[in-house]
Motif scaffolding. Structure first.
Motif, PDB file in Angstrom:
ATOM      1  N   HIS A   6       0.964  -1.280  -0.117  1.00 28.65           N
ATOM      2  CA  HIS A   6       0.119  -0.135  -0.134  1.00 28.65           C
ATOM      3  C   HIS A   6       0.775   1.041   0.010  1.00 28.65           C
ATOM      4  O   HIS A   6       1.954   1.270   0.633  1.00 28.65           O
ATOM      5  CB  HIS A   6      -0.763   0.047   1.310  1.00 28.65           C
ATOM      6  CG  HIS A   6      -0.153  -0.047   2.534  1.00 28.65           C
ATOM      7  ND1 HIS A   6       0.347   1.007   3.101  1.00 28.65           N
ATOM      8  CD2 HIS A   6      -0.161  -1.085   3.429  1.00 28.65           C
ATOM      9  CE1 HIS A   6       0.798   0.880   4.120  1.00 28.65           C
ATOM     10  NE2 HIS A   6       0.725  -0.581   4.358  1.00 28.65           N
ATOM     11  N   PRO A   7       0.303   2.308  -0.414  1.00 30.57           N
ATOM     12  CA  PRO A   7       1.175   3.781  -0.424  1.00 30.57           C
ATOM     13  C   PRO A   7       0.898   4.604   0.846  1.00 30.57           C
ATOM     14  O   PRO A   7       1.564   5.643   0.952  1.00 30.57           O
ATOM     15  CB  PRO A   7       0.350   4.319  -1.508  1.00 30.57           C
ATOM     16  CG  PRO A   7      -1.083   4.075  -1.596  1.00 30.57           C
ATOM     17  CD  PRO A   7      -1.016   2.513  -0.898  1.00 30.57           C
ATOM     18  N   TYR A   8       0.572   3.889   1.825  1.00 29.23           N
ATOM     19  CA  TYR A   8       0.343   4.825   3.272  1.00 29.23           C
ATOM     20  C   TYR A   8       1.720   4.569   4.058  1.00 29.23           C
ATOM     21  O   TYR A   8       2.287   3.663   3.927  1.00 29.23           O
ATOM     22  CB  TYR A   8      -0.792   3.922   3.808  1.00 29.23           C
ATOM     23  CG  TYR A   8      -2.040   4.331   3.232  1.00 29.23           C
ATOM     24  CD1 TYR A   8      -2.536   5.297   2.508  1.00 29.23           C
ATOM     25  CD2 TYR A   8      -2.682   3.047   2.466  1.00 29.23           C
ATOM     26  CE1 TYR A   8      -3.642   5.215   1.593  1.00 29.23           C
ATOM     27  CE2 TYR A   8      -3.820   3.003   1.645  1.00 29.23           C
ATOM     28  CZ  TYR A   8      -4.427   4.134   1.086  1.00 29.23           C
ATOM     29  OH  TYR A   8      -5.411   4.489   0.246  1.00 29.23           O
ATOM     30  N   VAL A   9       1.515   5.389   4.937  1.00 29.04           N
ATOM     31  CA  VAL A   9       2.805   5.639   5.767  1.00 29.04           C
ATOM     32  C   VAL A   9       2.203   5.422   7.113  1.00 29.04           C
ATOM     33  O   VAL A   9       1.095   5.661   7.748  1.00 29.04           O
ATOM     34  CB  VAL A   9       3.245   6.962   5.897  1.00 29.04           C
ATOM     35  CG1 VAL A   9       4.438   7.079   7.043  1.00 29.04           C
ATOM     36  CG2 VAL A   9       3.952   7.262   4.654  1.00 29.04           C
ATOM     37  N   PRO A  10       2.715   4.357   8.187  1.00 31.75           N
ATOM     38  CA  PRO A  10       4.057   3.730   7.772  1.00 31.75           C
ATOM     39  C   PRO A  10       3.982   2.771   7.008  1.00 31.75           C
ATOM     40  O   PRO A  10       2.891   1.924   6.703  1.00 31.75           O
ATOM     41  CB  PRO A  10       4.266   3.033   9.284  1.00 31.75           C
ATOM     42  CG  PRO A  10       2.997   3.251   9.937  1.00 31.75           C
ATOM     43  CD  PRO A  10       2.064   3.972   9.545  1.00 31.75           C
ATOM     44  N   LYS A  11       4.755   2.252   6.251  1.00 31.30           N
ATOM     45  CA  LYS A  11       4.950   1.144   5.186  1.00 31.30           C
ATOM     46  C   LYS A  11       4.753  -0.209   5.881  1.00 31.30           C
ATOM     47  O   LYS A  11       4.139  -1.202   5.088  1.00 31.30           O
ATOM     48  CB  LYS A  11       6.303   1.134   4.487  1.00 31.30           C
ATOM     49  CG  LYS A  11       6.367   2.490   3.281  1.00 31.30           C
ATOM     50  CD  LYS A  11       5.476   2.328   2.554  1.00 31.30           C
ATOM     51  CE  LYS A  11       5.500   3.397   1.569  1.00 31.30           C
ATOM     52  NZ  LYS A  11       4.572   3.643   0.743  1.00 31.30           N
ATOM     53  N   ASP A  12       5.126  -0.179   7.099  1.00 35.54           N
ATOM     54  CA  ASP A  12       4.859  -1.618   7.923  1.00 35.54           C
ATOM     55  C   ASP A  12       3.454  -1.852   8.145  1.00 35.54           C
ATOM     56  O   ASP A  12       2.884  -2.894   8.859  1.00 35.54           O
ATOM     57  CB  ASP A  12       6.038  -1.869   8.720  1.00 35.54           C
ATOM     58  CG  ASP A  12       5.942  -0.878   9.736  1.00 35.54           C
ATOM     59  OD1 ASP A  12       5.325   0.006   9.607  1.00 35.54           O
ATOM     60  OD2 ASP A  12       6.517  -1.478  10.999  1.00 35.54           O
ATOM     61  N   LEU A  13       2.340  -0.815   8.077  1.00 35.34           N
ATOM     62  CA  LEU A  13       1.201  -0.976   8.589  1.00 35.34           C
ATOM     63  C   LEU A  13       0.516  -2.178   8.018  1.00 35.34           C
ATOM     64  O   LEU A  13       0.469  -2.580   6.660  1.00 35.34           O
ATOM     65  CB  LEU A  13       0.504   0.288   8.057  1.00 35.34           C
ATOM     66  CG  LEU A  13      -1.085   0.377   8.558  1.00 35.34           C
ATOM     67  CD1 LEU A  13      -1.312   0.471  10.202  1.00 35.34           C
ATOM     68  CD2 LEU A  13      -1.631   1.798   8.103  1.00 35.34           C
ATOM     69  N   LYS A  14      -0.250  -2.875   8.790  1.00 29.47           N
ATOM     70  CA  LYS A  14      -0.973  -4.084   8.124  1.00 29.47           C
ATOM     71  C   LYS A  14      -2.233  -3.520   7.990  1.00 29.47           C
ATOM     72  O   LYS A  14      -3.153  -3.049   8.662  1.00 29.47           O
ATOM     73  CB  LYS A  14      -1.105  -5.305   9.316  1.00 29.47           C
ATOM     74  CG  LYS A  14       0.516  -5.660   9.724  1.00 29.47           C
ATOM     75  CD  LYS A  14       1.096  -6.403   8.596  1.00 29.47           C
ATOM     76  CE  LYS A  14       2.377  -6.864   9.255  1.00 29.47           C
ATOM     77  NZ  LYS A  14       3.451  -7.216   8.298  1.00 29.47           N
ATOM     78  N   VAL A  19      -6.961  -3.440  -1.037  1.00 28.93           N
ATOM     79  CA  VAL A  19      -6.925  -3.899  -2.478  1.00 28.93           C
ATOM     80  C   VAL A  19      -6.596  -2.521  -3.426  1.00 28.93           C
ATOM     81  O   VAL A  19      -6.994  -1.350  -3.179  1.00 28.93           O
ATOM     82  CB  VAL A  19      -8.330  -4.132  -3.127  1.00 28.93           C
ATOM     83  CG1 VAL A  19      -8.339  -4.409  -4.688  1.00 28.93           C
ATOM     84  CG2 VAL A  19      -9.059  -5.534  -2.333  1.00 28.93           C
ATOM     85  N   PRO A  20      -5.489  -2.613  -4.102  1.00 23.06           N
ATOM     86  CA  PRO A  20      -4.878  -1.346  -4.871  1.00 23.06           C
ATOM     87  C   PRO A  20      -6.078  -0.833  -5.624  1.00 23.06           C
ATOM     88  O   PRO A  20      -7.029  -1.483  -6.196  1.00 23.06           O
ATOM     89  CB  PRO A  20      -3.858  -1.621  -5.697  1.00 23.06           C
ATOM     90  CG  PRO A  20      -3.414  -3.044  -5.081  1.00 23.06           C
ATOM     91  CD  PRO A  20      -4.740  -3.692  -4.514  1.00 23.06           C
TER      92      PRO A  20
END
Length: 160
Positions: A6-14, A19-20
């Motif tokens: 996903h394009p969100y921060v933080p990148k390690d967010l589950k 769905v893109p």
């Protein structure tokens, strides 16, 4: 099953079930603009004539109505967008803009006929009077408060 990036921060967010987006931004905007245009056009044709029953100047293209609506569209519309920006960014001039736009809206609301006065002007347009009055009152107080604080600051500097 591997989760999609996903394009969100933080990148390690589950984000389970993420769905893109499958459509491009231009496709999304095109569908939105076409739908908006359709709805606005439909509402215009369905209710424009009904509104003109309340104020026949809209049908007869009265020059005063054209002038007021022209000011609303050309000046107040863009000024409203600037006010939204100023409010979002906490700019000091947001209150001056809000006051000016609200006063312009109140002026436009004063130009109406008495035929459907209570049902159209009071019933349908009451919010167009109440909300600008409340915003004008709040903006006036904020501007006066800021001016008073500026005078106090100048007086304190002169005393020192």
């Amino acid at each position: 099953m591997e989760e999609a990036a996903h394009p969100y921060v933080p990148k390690d967010l589950k984000l389970p079930g993420y769905v893109p987006i499958s459509m491009s931004m231009s496709s999304i905007l095109s569908v939105y603009l076409a739908s908006s245009l359709f709805v606005v056009t439909l509402v215009w044709f369905l209710f424009g004539k009904e509104y003109s029953k309340g104020d026949s100047r809209y049908v007869g293209r009265d020059s005063a109505v054209i002038a007021v609506e022209g000011i609303t569209a050309v000046i107040e519309g863009p000024a409203s967008l600037l006010a939204v920006y100023a409010i979002a960014k906490g700019k000091s001039y947001s209150y001056v803009l809000q006051l000016a736009i609200s006063l312009g809206q109140l002026y436009g609301c004063l130009a109406t006929s008495s035929f459907y006065y209570y049902s159209y002007y009071i019933g349908a347009n009451g919010w167009w009077v109440l909300i600008p009055l409340l915003i004008s009152y709040r903006s006036w107080n904020k501007i006066c408060e800021a001016a008073a604080n500026g005078v106090e600051t100048k007086m304190k500097k002169k005393i020192r």
